[in-house]
Design a protein around this motif. Structure first.
Motif, PDB file in Angstrom:
ATOM      1  N   ASP A  40       0.831  -1.209   0.000  1.00 22.33           N
ATOM      2  CA  ASP A  40       0.000   0.000   0.000  1.00 22.33           C
ATOM      3  C   ASP A  40       0.859   1.250   0.000  1.00 22.33           C
ATOM      4  O   ASP A  40       0.410   2.322  -0.402  1.00 22.33           O
ATOM      5  N   VAL A  41       2.104   1.093   0.479  1.00 18.77           N
ATOM      6  CA  VAL A  41       3.043   2.214   0.557  1.00 18.77           C
ATOM      7  C   VAL A  41       4.341   1.804  -0.123  1.00 18.77           C
ATOM      8  O   VAL A  41       4.893   0.735   0.176  1.00 18.77           O
ATOM      9  N   VAL A  42       4.810   2.616  -1.044  1.00 18.63           N
ATOM     10  CA  VAL A  42       6.103   2.356  -1.679  1.00 18.63           C
ATOM     11  C   VAL A  42       7.152   3.237  -1.005  1.00 18.63           C
ATOM     12  O   VAL A  42       6.834   4.277  -0.423  1.00 18.63           O
ATOM     13  N   SER A  43       8.391   2.805  -1.080  1.00 20.99           N
ATOM     14  CA  SER A  43       9.464   3.537  -0.400  1.00 20.99           C
ATOM     15  C   SER A  43      10.756   3.443  -1.188  1.00 20.99           C
ATOM     16  O   SER A  43      10.981   2.489  -1.945  1.00 20.99           O
ATOM     17  N   LYS A  44      11.591   4.456  -0.993  1.00 21.12           N
ATOM     18  CA  LYS A  44      12.919   4.439  -1.618  1.00 21.12           C
ATOM     19  C   LYS A  44      13.869   5.289  -0.788  1.00 21.12           C
ATOM     20  O   LYS A  44      13.443   6.174  -0.041  1.00 21.12           O
ATOM     21  N   PRO A  61       2.151   6.765  -0.349  1.00 24.51           N
ATOM     22  CA  PRO A  61       1.004   5.868  -0.553  1.00 24.51           C
ATOM     23  C   PRO A  61       0.760   5.703  -2.048  1.00 24.51           C
ATOM     24  O   PRO A  61       0.500   6.690  -2.745  1.00 24.51           O
ATOM     25  N   HIS A  62       0.857   4.484  -2.568  1.00 20.92           N
ATOM     26  CA  HIS A  62       0.878   4.331  -4.025  1.00 20.92           C
ATOM     27  C   HIS A  62      -0.463   4.654  -4.668  1.00 20.92           C
ATOM     28  O   HIS A  62      -0.526   4.975  -5.857  1.00 20.92           O
ATOM     29  N   LYS A  63      -1.543   4.648  -3.886  1.00 25.12           N
ATOM     30  CA  LYS A  63      -2.841   5.008  -4.471  1.00 25.12           C
ATOM     31  C   LYS A  63      -2.878   6.473  -4.880  1.00 25.12           C
ATOM     32  O   LYS A  63      -3.737   6.881  -5.662  1.00 25.12           O
ATOM     33  N   VAL A 102       1.769   6.374   7.132  1.00 27.14           N
ATOM     34  CA  VAL A 102       1.576   6.883   5.779  1.00 27.14           C
ATOM     35  C   VAL A 102       0.368   6.209   5.125  1.00 27.14           C
ATOM     36  O   VAL A 102      -0.445   6.857   4.462  1.00 27.14           O
ATOM     37  N   LYS A 103       0.241   4.920   5.347  1.00 26.62           N
ATOM     38  CA  LYS A 103      -0.921   4.186   4.837  1.00 26.62           C
ATOM     39  C   LYS A 103      -2.210   4.714   5.457  1.00 26.62           C
ATOM     40  O   LYS A 103      -3.211   4.941   4.764  1.00 26.62           O
TER      41      LYS A 103
END
Length: 319
Positions: A40-44, A61-63, A102-103
């Motif tokens: 649901d959450v991408v990170s880098k 949040p990828h949405k 974050v989600k």
């Protein structure tokens, strides 16, 4: 000689006579993930200080990244705890916590890596955190080095938060933002179980036990900040009992979270009281969880009280 211990400071570190430092906790690392299909959450991780090889971990949040859903999001800058000695943004405890908030809150978060003591004594951690804040704000006109921040950050809704040592530093970041006229203005700061201390108790309910007080002082004076002229009365540490001026705190609102069984509870409450009397123009909210200890929400994230606190923090940011 290599295996001879010079000093041991449980539960944080062991220092050997050859100068080697062994961290006894907070060393595990979890990688970031750009896999939007299962997260649901991408990170880098992005380097913000090539000079010191320091990164921030960014959570999105990828949405909010797809097609017509794209919009500007509140931005949280998070400074981790660990007595200035252990942990990092890449620790499971912090990666998982930032992912969850974050989600829940649907905002962008930037978790800051800073140089840790004893290899890099204070003020390195404060200087690095400030460098990270300025790096984030270099994106405010949409032309910074990191696309996620350029594209998604709403610089009208920037918050700084941290727990323990990170709570301490969050306060100092807002003070420095006021002194250096950082623009745009920070919306709010969340000071969670802050590591504030001093040579003397702040009130009659503060820790009176001399051995316990000396133990906390030792971490600051011998490991974290051995160069402090005033020891635990250094204004960086003794925020409540010193003559520090709070009126320049550069934000509109402050959330102070304390736990009743935390050694720092009276310091946190004293901080909120001092802030309200300081002449600073803003709103202070205090959250007390009487039956919990230091950073309980990180130690037991699935508990009801942790879930309640998470909702409170998210509400503070998106409300």
């Amino acid at each position: 000689m290599e295996s001879e211990i010079a000093s041991e400071h449980l539960p944080f570190i062991r220092i050997y006579k050859d100068g080697r430092v062994e961290r006894l906790s907070g060393t595990e690392i979890i990688p970031p993930s750009l896999d939007a299909a299962t997260n649901d959450v991408v990170s880098k991780d992005v380097v913000y200080s090539p000079e010191h090889n320091l990164s921030v971990r960014i959570f999105l949040p990828h949405k909010s990244t797809a097609g017509e859903n794209k919009k500007k999001l509140p931005l949280l800058i998070y400074i981790h705890g660990g007595a200035w000695i252990i942990e990092s943004p890449f620790s499971p405890i912090y990666h998982n916590f930032l992912t969850e908030i974050v989600k829940s809150g649907n905002f962008l978060a930037v978790s800051v890596q800073y140089r840790r003591a004893p290899e890099n004594p204070i003020p390195a951690a404060y200087d690095d955190s400030w460098s990270a804040v300025k790096w984030v704000f270099s994106h405010s006109d949409g032309s910074g080095p990191e696309d996620w921040v350029n594209e998604f950050a709403d610089f009208g809704k920037v918050f700084i938060a941290g727990d323990s040592a990170g709570g301490n530093m969050s306060h100092h970041m807002a003070i420095r933002a006021g002194k250096e006229k950082l623009e745009p203005r920070i919306k709010g700061i969340a000071i969670v179980h802050p590591a504030f201390w001093g040579r003397d108790p702040v009130d009659e309910k503060d820790v009176q036990d001399r051995e316990m007080r000396n133990g906390i002082a030792e971490v600051w004076e011998k490991i974290a900040s051995p160069n402090s002229v005033d020891g635990t009365d250094d204004p960086l540490f003794n925020v409540v009992g010193s003559g520090s001026d709070f009126s320049e705190l550069a934000c509109e609102k402050v959330l102070v979270a304390v736990a009743g069984k935390d050694v720092f509870v009276r310091q946190g409450l004293g901080y909120a009281a001092k802030l309200e009397k300081s002449g600073w123009v803003g709103d202070v909210e205090v959250v007390v969880e009487e039956d919990e200890g230091h950073v309980f929400h990180l130690q037991n994230p699935n508990s009801k009280n942790a879930e309640k606190f998470l909702k409170k923090l998210v509400g503070f940011i998106i409300g």
